[in-house]
Design an enzyme around this catalytic site. Structure first.
Site, mmCIF file in Angstrom:
data_model
loop_
_atom_site.group_PDB
_atom_site.id
_atom_site.type_symbol
_atom_site.label_atom_id
_atom_site.label_comp_id
_atom_site.label_asym_id
_atom_site.label_seq_id
_atom_site.Cartn_x
_atom_site.Cartn_y
_atom_site.Cartn_z
ATOM 1 N N GLU A 1 -1.050 -5.541 8.546
ATOM 2 C CA GLU A 1 -0.249 -4.957 9.623
ATOM 3 C C GLU A 1 -0.856 -5.281 10.982
ATOM 4 O O GLU A 1 -2.067 -5.117 11.170
ATOM 5 C CB GLU A 1 -0.192 -3.428 9.455
ATOM 6 C CG GLU A 1 0.537 -2.998 8.187
ATOM 7 C CD GLU A 1 0.654 -1.472 8.052
ATOM 8 O OE1 GLU A 1 0.325 -0.740 9.011
ATOM 9 O OE2 GLU A 1 1.084 -1.031 6.967
ATOM 10 N N GLU B 1 9.378 -3.969 10.167
ATOM 11 C CA GLU B 1 9.647 -2.632 9.608
ATOM 12 C C GLU B 1 10.253 -1.702 10.657
ATOM 13 O O GLU B 1 9.688 -1.494 11.736
ATOM 14 C CB GLU B 1 8.362 -2.021 9.027
ATOM 15 C CG GLU B 1 8.637 -0.638 8.440
ATOM 16 C CD GLU B 1 7.692 -0.216 7.323
ATOM 17 O OE1 GLU B 1 6.815 -1.004 6.940
ATOM 18 O OE2 GLU B 1 7.863 0.916 6.823
ATOM 19 N N ASP C 1 -1.156 -6.100 -0.259
ATOM 20 C CA ASP C 1 -1.479 -5.545 1.066
ATOM 21 C C ASP C 1 -2.977 -5.333 1.254
ATOM 22 O O ASP C 1 -3.662 -4.828 0.347
ATOM 23 C CB ASP C 1 -0.830 -4.164 1.207
ATOM 24 C CG ASP C 1 0.489 -4.212 1.948
ATOM 25 O OD1 ASP C 1 0.771 -5.217 2.629
ATOM 26 O OD2 ASP C 1 1.242 -3.222 1.835
ATOM 27 N N ASP D 1 0.830 -1.205 0.000
ATOM 28 C CA ASP D 1 0.000 0.000 0.000
ATOM 29 C C ASP D 1 0.868 1.260 0.000
ATOM 30 O O ASP D 1 0.351 2.377 -0.038
ATOM 31 C CB ASP D 1 -1.033 -0.013 1.143
ATOM 32 C CG ASP D 1 -0.413 -0.068 2.516
ATOM 33 O OD1 ASP D 1 0.828 -0.149 2.622
ATOM 34 O OD2 ASP D 1 -1.180 -0.017 3.502
ATOM 35 N N SER D 2 2.212 1.067 -0.022
ATOM 36 C CA SER D 2 3.124 2.185 -0.323
ATOM 37 C C SER D 2 2.778 2.756 -1.697
ATOM 38 O O SER D 2 3.200 3.876 -2.035
ATOM 39 C CB SER D 2 4.578 1.712 -0.287
ATOM 40 O OG SER D 2 4.738 0.528 -1.044
ATOM 41 N N LYS E 1 -0.953 -9.498 2.788
ATOM 42 C CA LYS E 1 -0.201 -9.041 3.966
ATOM 43 C C LYS E 1 -1.063 -8.070 4.754
ATOM 44 O O LYS E 1 -1.793 -7.270 4.158
ATOM 45 C CB LYS E 1 1.103 -8.374 3.533
ATOM 46 C CG LYS E 1 1.887 -7.753 4.702
ATOM 47 C CD LYS E 1 3.302 -7.395 4.317
ATOM 48 C CE LYS E 1 3.456 -6.081 3.590
ATOM 49 N NZ LYS E 1 2.950 -4.894 4.318
#
Ligand code: KIV
Length: 251
Positions: A109, A176, A79, A40-41, A107
């Protein structure tokens, strides 16, 4: 997914980079990268948002489809964007949408707090990658991208996060901006591989945002990145040549 655990056992490092479009994904795949992440960057390096907190599922699906058309051999992970996995049922629906778009794994978080979501997705037969340490989707609450695991108390909490997501069924976990000593402790405590970003050399693999690695987002480069190319400079040079050529009457 077993391959990645085996790589850890053999001490073989795992390589991962992000892609959001067909040509980049194809170049990474042809270069032999192990894992391609539609991160999602995307929101920051492609869509021009300030951070990842405005990325939508529709945007992730759109870019995952483009990447999936290119990838033949790498594992394609996508993501789950912010607020699309607030509870287990929503997490499963979001994961399913990304798998339908061509991802082979997703993925998300979060550590201990996100075990129910991970378990629910894994129970549907969808592979999940974890992500602990600095969580970019929480950057506003955190007030910036800060190093995690600086004290032994924080490192212990990160080890527990890692163990929780491993037990919930993730096949690998991103660390991270984790203090390198804490990253070493997490890596040693887990049987699944750790994939570090800005977390030092003790992880089982490394991941970077491709734009940072190749110098394609020159307005901001994280401190921990050593770019291996200056693609933005090449683009500027080519554009200047084209402008000059055209203005002087050429084609
Ligand atoms: O969104 C992303 O690109 C990521 C990586 C930086 C790990 O989550």
């Amino acid at each position: 997914m077993r391959d990645f655990r085996d790589k850890k056992l053999r001490g073989e490092r795992i390589t991962s980079l992000t892609a959001y479009d067909y040509p980049t994904a194809r170049l990474l795949d042809e270069s032999g990268i192990d894992i391609i992440l539609v991160g999602d960057s995307l929101g920051m390096v492609v869509l021009g948002y300030e951070d990842t907190t405005r990325v939508t599922l529709a945007e992730m699906v759109h870019h995952t489809k483009a990447v999936a058309r290119a990838v033949k051999r790498a594992l394609l992970v996508a993501d789950l964007p912010i607020h699309t996995y607030d509870d287990p049922a929503q997490a499963v629906a979001t994961a399913r949408a990304l798998i339908d778009a061509g991802a082979q794994a997703v993925k998300l978080e979060g550590g201990v707090s996100h075990v129910p979501q991970i378990e629910a997705i894994v129970a549907e037969g969808i592979a999940v990658m974890g992500h602990i340490g600095m969580l970019p989707q929480s950057v506003r609450e955190e007030g910036g991208y800060k190093v995690k695991g600086r004290t032994q108390t924080e490192a212990g909490a990160l080890v527990r996060d890692g163990q929780a997501v491993e037990k919930a069924g993730v096949f690998a976990v991103v660390l991270e901006i984790v203090n390198p000593e804490a990253a070493r402790q997490i890596t040693n405590a887990l049987t699944i591989p750790t994939i570090g970003i800005g977390s030092g050399e003790h992880c089982d693999g490394q991941i970077l945002v491709t734009h940072d690695l190749i110098g394609l987002f020159p307005w901001f480069t994280p401190k921990f990145v050593s770019p291996e190319a200056r693609v933005a400079d090449e683009i500027r040079k080519a554009v200047q040549i084209f402008i000059g050529r055209t203005r002087s009457g050429g084609s």
